[in-house]
Scaffold this motif. Structure first.
Motif, PDB file in Angstrom:
ATOM      1  N   VAL A 264     -71.995  72.319  59.406  1.00 34.47           N
ATOM      2  CA  VAL A 264     -72.835  72.204  58.217  1.00 34.47           C
ATOM      3  C   VAL A 264     -72.887  70.739  57.793  1.00 34.47           C
ATOM      4  O   VAL A 264     -71.856  70.132  57.483  1.00 34.47           O
ATOM      5  N   VAL A 265     -74.095  70.186  57.774  1.00 34.19           N
ATOM      6  CA  VAL A 265     -74.284  68.772  57.431  1.00 34.19           C
ATOM      7  C   VAL A 265     -75.306  68.675  56.306  1.00 34.19           C
ATOM      8  O   VAL A 265     -76.401  69.228  56.399  1.00 34.19           O
ATOM      9  N   GLY A 266     -74.954  67.955  55.255  1.00 33.43           N
ATOM     10  CA  GLY A 266     -75.880  67.767  54.149  1.00 33.43           C
ATOM     11  C   GLY A 266     -77.049  66.891  54.557  1.00 33.43           C
ATOM     12  O   GLY A 266     -76.879  65.875  55.231  1.00 33.43           O
ATOM     13  N   MET A 267     -78.241  67.284  54.135  1.00 36.96           N
ATOM     14  CA  MET A 267     -79.459  66.525  54.453  1.00 36.96           C
ATOM     15  C   MET A 267     -80.384  66.573  53.245  1.00 36.96           C
ATOM     16  O   MET A 267     -80.622  67.642  52.683  1.00 36.96           O
ATOM     17  N   SER A 268     -80.913  65.413  52.867  1.00 36.82           N
ATOM     18  CA  SER A 268     -81.803  65.362  51.710  1.00 36.82           C
ATOM     19  C   SER A 268     -83.194  64.851  52.052  1.00 36.82           C
ATOM     20  O   SER A 268     -84.081  64.868  51.203  1.00 36.82           O
ATOM     21  N   LYS A 269     -83.390  64.409  53.295  1.00 41.68           N
ATOM     22  CA  LYS A 269     -84.706  63.913  53.712  1.00 41.68           C
ATOM     23  C   LYS A 269     -84.854  64.081  55.219  1.00 41.68           C
ATOM     24  O   LYS A 269     -83.848  64.139  55.951  1.00 41.68           O
TER      25      LYS A 269
END
Length: 316
Positions: A264-269
């Motif tokens: 699980v990797v955070g991504m905002s764009k």
């Protein structure tokens, strides 16, 4: 995007999962337009596993994700959210709070069904309440068809493995314990996997530890760990690469062999997504890996439960 299975008979999910914390503005402000763009880009790239929680952005992440998923066929994504943690130092694993939290999450997310409902950061809540109220409530919900699977999350691997085994949960998510610096989750994941429990790895960059910028002030790692990570970053820079990219390569490319179903990797764009996919698909340079591992060797597997640091998180 390569897929794997949750448990022995669960849904097929992408080996790279979209972490929803970023959508709640946890690290930087994220507009709804940016949230819409990264969610759509992830789905287009074959990422179908999405993880979020009421705690992330204090409900902002779930709200933004729900808006981004509006109109997307429900069969196109596998959705994980959480119950039990509602603030920096606020846990409630009561039956009443669990039922209320699920209803509120479904409303924010715009769905009737949650694929995996997880008890959040369990080592910091009331263990008796978790065992006697939250988990039985989740079993009831699973029996009713409101949720697909029961999960637990946290940092303390001994607690996670004990509860997963004795309570026969379906999934475990651990953070900061499978990375270039700390690989203790591997053995736990392999043991749990043999018993049918799906294990997810979160925070493969160690909450900012394995980056050129270095960890935030609140990071709970020991100063010796910070120093080793800084040296690893310097060695990467000298070789013309970025430590965070190497760390992602390692975590993503070695996960399956160590019993980890998805990372699980955070991504905002969308640019974050592109970089993560590149890390998944670009073979790691053995010379770079050797240099980084040598820098981190003195603090290998030294989590903040082993070497307490000066910062704090999760109720510390």
């Amino acid at each position: 995007m390569h897929k794997t299975r949750i448990g022995r008979d669960g849904p097929n999910v992408s080996v790279l999962a979209l972490g929803g914390a970023s959508l709640g503005g946890v690290y930087q402000d994220v507009s709804q337009g940016e949230a819409d763009a990264v969610v759509q880009a992830a789905l287009d790239a074959g990422i179908n596993l999405i993880d979020v929680a009421p705690y992330y952005g204090l409900t902002r992440a779930e709200t933004a994700l729900g808006a981004a998923l509006k109109g997307v066929p429900r069969s196109d994504f596998v959705l994980m959210t959480k119950v039990g943690r509602y603030g920096d130092k606020t846990w409630n694993f009561s039956r009443e709070a669990t039922l209320r939290s699920l209803d509120e999450s479904r409303a924010r997310l715009g769905v009737d069904y949650i694929d995996v409902l997880q008890c959040h950061d369990i080592e910091h809540g009331d263990r008796r309440q978790l065992i006697e109220e939250a988990l039985p409530t989740l079993r009831d919900l699973k029996g009713q068809g409101a949720i697909g699977r029961i999960g637990i999350t946290g940092y303390d691997l001994s607690v996670l493995e004990d509860v997963a085994t004795t309570e026969q949960v379906d999934t475990v998510m651990a953070y900061c314990t499978y990375s270039l610096q700390d690989r203790r989750l591997a053995g736990v994941a392999q043991r749990l996997g043999r018993s049918g429990v799906a294990v997810f790895n979160a925070s493969p960059l160690g909450m900012g530890l394995l980056t050129s910028k270095g960890p935030p002030d609140w990071h709970p790692g020991h100063p010796s760990v910070w120093a080793a990570a800084a040296e690893a970053a310097r060695r990467c820079e000298a070789l013309g690469v970025d430590l965070s990219f190497v760390a992602l390569q390692f975590a993503l490319q070695t996960a399956a062999a160590n019993g980890i179903v998805s990372t699980v990797v955070g991504m905002s764009k969308p640019s974050n997504l592109d970089r993560n996919i590149e890390a998944l698909t670009t073979p790691i340079d053995p010379a770079v890996l050797t240099a980084v591992e040598a820098a981190l060797a003195p603090v290998r597997d030294k989590g903040w439960d082993v070497l307490p640091g000066g910062g704090g998180k999760a109720g510390k």
